[in-house]
Design a protein around this motif. Structure first.
Motif, PDB file in Angstrom:
ATOM      1  N   LEU A 144     -45.855 -32.786 141.316  1.00  0.00           N
ATOM      2  CA  LEU A 144     -44.692 -32.206 140.655  1.00  0.00           C
ATOM      3  C   LEU A 144     -44.166 -30.963 141.365  1.00  0.00           C
ATOM      4  O   LEU A 144     -43.082 -30.478 141.024  1.00  0.00           O
ATOM      5  CB  LEU A 144     -45.039 -31.834 139.207  1.00  0.00           C
ATOM      6  N   ILE A 145     -44.919 -30.466 142.334  1.00  0.00           N
ATOM      7  CA  ILE A 145     -44.558 -29.191 142.957  1.00  0.00           C
ATOM      8  C   ILE A 145     -43.149 -29.219 143.549  1.00  0.00           C
ATOM      9  O   ILE A 145     -42.400 -28.261 143.439  1.00  0.00           O
ATOM     10  CB  ILE A 145     -45.612 -28.789 144.014  1.00  0.00           C
ATOM     11  N   GLY A 146     -42.767 -30.312 144.143  1.00  0.00           N
ATOM     12  CA  GLY A 146     -41.429 -30.377 144.734  1.00  0.00           C
ATOM     13  C   GLY A 146     -40.353 -30.879 143.798  1.00  0.00           C
ATOM     14  O   GLY A 146     -39.195 -31.039 144.206  1.00  0.00           O
ATOM     15  N   ALA A 147     -40.697 -31.123 142.546  1.00  0.00           N
ATOM     16  CA  ALA A 147     -39.730 -31.679 141.593  1.00  0.00           C
ATOM     17  C   ALA A 147     -38.693 -30.627 141.183  1.00  0.00           C
ATOM     18  O   ALA A 147     -38.960 -29.431 141.203  1.00  0.00           O
ATOM     19  CB  ALA A 147     -40.451 -32.200 140.354  1.00  0.00           C
ATOM     20  N   SER A 148     -37.507 -31.096 140.826  1.00  0.00           N
ATOM     21  CA  SER A 148     -36.438 -30.205 140.364  1.00  0.00           C
ATOM     22  C   SER A 148     -35.859 -30.728 139.045  1.00  0.00           C
ATOM     23  O   SER A 148     -34.706 -31.171 138.991  1.00  0.00           O
ATOM     24  CB  SER A 148     -35.335 -30.113 141.425  1.00  0.00           C
ATOM     25  N   PRO A 149     -36.644 -30.701 137.974  1.00  0.00           N
ATOM     26  CA  PRO A 149     -36.133 -31.197 136.690  1.00  0.00           C
ATOM     27  C   PRO A 149     -35.056 -30.287 136.131  1.00  0.00           C
ATOM     28  O   PRO A 149     -34.963 -29.106 136.495  1.00  0.00           O
ATOM     29  CB  PRO A 149     -37.380 -31.201 135.798  1.00  0.00           C
ATOM     30  N   SER A 150     -34.248 -30.841 135.246  1.00  0.00           N
ATOM     31  CA  SER A 150     -33.197 -30.069 134.578  1.00  0.00           C
ATOM     32  C   SER A 150     -33.647 -29.683 133.173  1.00  0.00           C
ATOM     33  O   SER A 150     -34.501 -30.355 132.583  1.00  0.00           O
ATOM     34  CB  SER A 150     -31.914 -30.906 134.477  1.00  0.00           C
ATOM     35  N   PRO A 151     -33.080 -28.619 132.614  1.00  0.00           N
ATOM     36  CA  PRO A 151     -33.408 -28.257 131.228  1.00  0.00           C
ATOM     37  C   PRO A 151     -32.995 -29.365 130.267  1.00  0.00           C
ATOM     38  O   PRO A 151     -31.978 -30.035 130.477  1.00  0.00           O
ATOM     39  CB  PRO A 151     -32.582 -26.991 130.985  1.00  0.00           C
ATOM     40  N   LEU A 152     -33.785 -29.554 129.217  1.00  0.00           N
ATOM     41  CA  LEU A 152     -33.515 -30.580 128.212  1.00  0.00           C
ATOM     42  C   LEU A 152     -33.701 -29.975 126.823  1.00  0.00           C
ATOM     43  O   LEU A 152     -34.726 -29.351 126.550  1.00  0.00           O
ATOM     44  CB  LEU A 152     -34.473 -31.762 128.395  1.00  0.00           C
ATOM     45  N   LEU A 153     -32.703 -30.151 125.970  1.00  0.00           N
ATOM     46  CA  LEU A 153     -32.789 -29.687 124.594  1.00  0.00           C
ATOM     47  C   LEU A 153     -32.858 -30.900 123.673  1.00  0.00           C
ATOM     48  O   LEU A 153     -31.980 -31.763 123.708  1.00  0.00           O
ATOM     49  CB  LEU A 153     -31.567 -28.836 124.228  1.00  0.00           C
ATOM     50  N   VAL A 154     -33.913 -30.974 122.871  1.00  0.00           N
ATOM     51  CA  VAL A 154     -34.086 -32.070 121.925  1.00  0.00           C
ATOM     52  C   VAL A 154     -33.753 -31.548 120.533  1.00  0.00           C
ATOM     53  O   VAL A 154     -34.278 -30.520 120.098  1.00  0.00           O
ATOM     54  CB  VAL A 154     -35.539 -32.607 121.953  1.00  0.00           C
ATOM     55  N   GLN A 155     -32.891 -32.260 119.836  1.00  0.00           N
ATOM     56  CA  GLN A 155     -32.481 -31.899 118.484  1.00  0.00           C
ATOM     57  C   GLN A 155     -33.025 -32.946 117.527  1.00  0.00           C
ATOM     58  O   GLN A 155     -32.817 -34.141 117.736  1.00  0.00           O
ATOM     59  CB  GLN A 155     -30.954 -31.845 118.410  1.00  0.00           C
ATOM     60  N   VAL A 156     -33.743 -32.510 116.496  1.00  0.00           N
ATOM     61  CA  VAL A 156     -34.335 -33.453 115.545  1.00  0.00           C
ATOM     62  C   VAL A 156     -33.837 -33.153 114.136  1.00  0.00           C
ATOM     63  O   VAL A 156     -33.747 -32.001 113.725  1.00  0.00           O
ATOM     64  CB  VAL A 156     -35.880 -33.416 115.595  1.00  0.00           C
ATOM     65  N   SER A 157     -33.499 -34.229 113.427  1.00  0.00           N
ATOM     66  CA  SER A 157     -32.929 -34.102 112.087  1.00  0.00           C
ATOM     67  C   SER A 157     -33.861 -34.698 111.039  1.00  0.00           C
ATOM     68  O   SER A 157     -34.685 -35.565 111.352  1.00  0.00           O
ATOM     69  CB  SER A 157     -31.585 -34.835 112.020  1.00  0.00           C
ATOM     70  N   ASN A 158     -33.703 -34.225 109.797  1.00  0.00           N
ATOM     71  CA  ASN A 158     -34.455 -34.761 108.661  1.00  0.00           C
ATOM     72  C   ASN A 158     -35.957 -34.758 108.907  1.00  0.00           C
ATOM     73  O   ASN A 158     -36.648 -35.754 108.663  1.00  0.00           O
ATOM     74  CB  ASN A 158     -33.975 -36.183 108.337  1.00  0.00           C
ATOM     75  N   VAL A 159     -36.476 -33.646 109.392  1.00  0.00           N
ATOM     76  CA  VAL A 159     -37.906 -33.543 109.678  1.00  0.00           C
ATOM     77  C   VAL A 159     -38.674 -33.380 108.371  1.00  0.00           C
ATOM     78  O   VAL A 159     -38.402 -32.464 107.594  1.00  0.00           O
ATOM     79  CB  VAL A 159     -38.208 -32.350 110.610  1.00  0.00           C
ATOM     80  N   PRO A 160     -39.644 -34.254 108.093  1.00  0.00           N
ATOM     81  CA  PRO A 160     -40.429 -34.125 106.853  1.00  0.00           C
ATOM     82  C   PRO A 160     -41.259 -32.842 106.856  1.00  0.00           C
ATOM     83  O   PRO A 160     -41.866 -32.490 107.879  1.00  0.00           O
ATOM     84  CB  PRO A 160     -41.337 -35.358 106.875  1.00  0.00           C
ATOM     85  N   LEU A 161     -41.288 -32.171 105.742  1.00  0.00           N
ATOM     86  CA  LEU A 161     -42.086 -30.956 105.622  1.00  0.00           C
ATOM     87  C   LEU A 161     -43.560 -31.234 105.923  1.00  0.00           C
ATOM     88  O   LEU A 161     -44.271 -30.381 106.456  1.00  0.00           O
ATOM     89  CB  LEU A 161     -41.938 -30.388 104.210  1.00  0.00           C
TER      90      LEU A 161
END
Length: 203
Positions: A144-161
């Protein structure tokens, strides 16, 4: 605005900041369904890397700037407003918190980012143990040292308590009480107040 709906699910969305490095795993297994700390032996590697850091990098800039934080991660220290525990999935009701994490942890994981940063410095120093023994045992992470991943935002809805804990693993009651007060008094800009509020996702 009620915090919970009739099914005991959060009525507001939660956010998780990571990188595209983990996107396929999230799609395949769900958020929190794949644990790179466990699957890749990341914590074990980080401790070996820190030991080598103590031997070979003490007078370098990266050591002076980042070594103390890296040490706390390898020791998995948790308490007060700091949480250096890794291997869990954390979500926040603040979109900005998720964005900040995704943008500032380029590999999508704090522990992975620090481990690779120090690995690179040790490789540049040509530390033989790192380039031979550690490389043979942790090829996935070295790859993974040479990898260039991009930022990722995960949005989750209706999460059970039922699948939420506090950041430190306790019942989430204190978080929920604070959130209810904010929603009652500041329903229009509640996310601004939630930037230090985090939950541990346990399923």
């Amino acid at each position: 605005m009620d915090l919970l709906n009739k099914q005991s699910e959060l009525s507001i969305d939660l956010f998780h900041g990571t990188s595209t490095l983990f996107m396929d795993d999230i799609i395949a297994h769900g958020l929190g369904g794949f644990n790179p700390v466990r699957e890749w032996g990341l914590l074990e590697l980080s401790r070996e890397v820190f030991a080598q850091t103590e031997l070979h990098l003490r007078n370098t800039e990266i050591y002076l700037v980042k070594a103390n934080s890296f040490r706390l991660m390898t020791e998995q220290v948790s308490g007060g407003r700091f949480n250096w525990q890794h291997g869990e999935t954390y979500v926040s009701p603040s979109k900005q918190t998720g964005i900040n994490y995704a943008v500032n942890k380029r590999y999508g994981s704090e522990l992975l980012t620090y481990t690779i940063d120090f690995l690179q410095a040790l490789i540049e120093k040509k530390v033989k143990y790192v380039t031979t023994d550690l490389f043979m045992r942790y090829k996935k992470i070295f790859g993974l040292i040479g990898a260039s991943p991009s930022p990722l935002l995960v949005q989750v809805s209706n999460v059970p308590l039922s699948v939420l804990r506090s950041e430190h693993g306790e019942a989430p009651d204190h978080n929920l009480e604070e959130m209810e007060q904010v929603l009652l008094n500041n329903p229009e800009n509640y996310q601004d107040y939630f930037q230090q509020t985090n939950f541990r996702l346990v399923e």
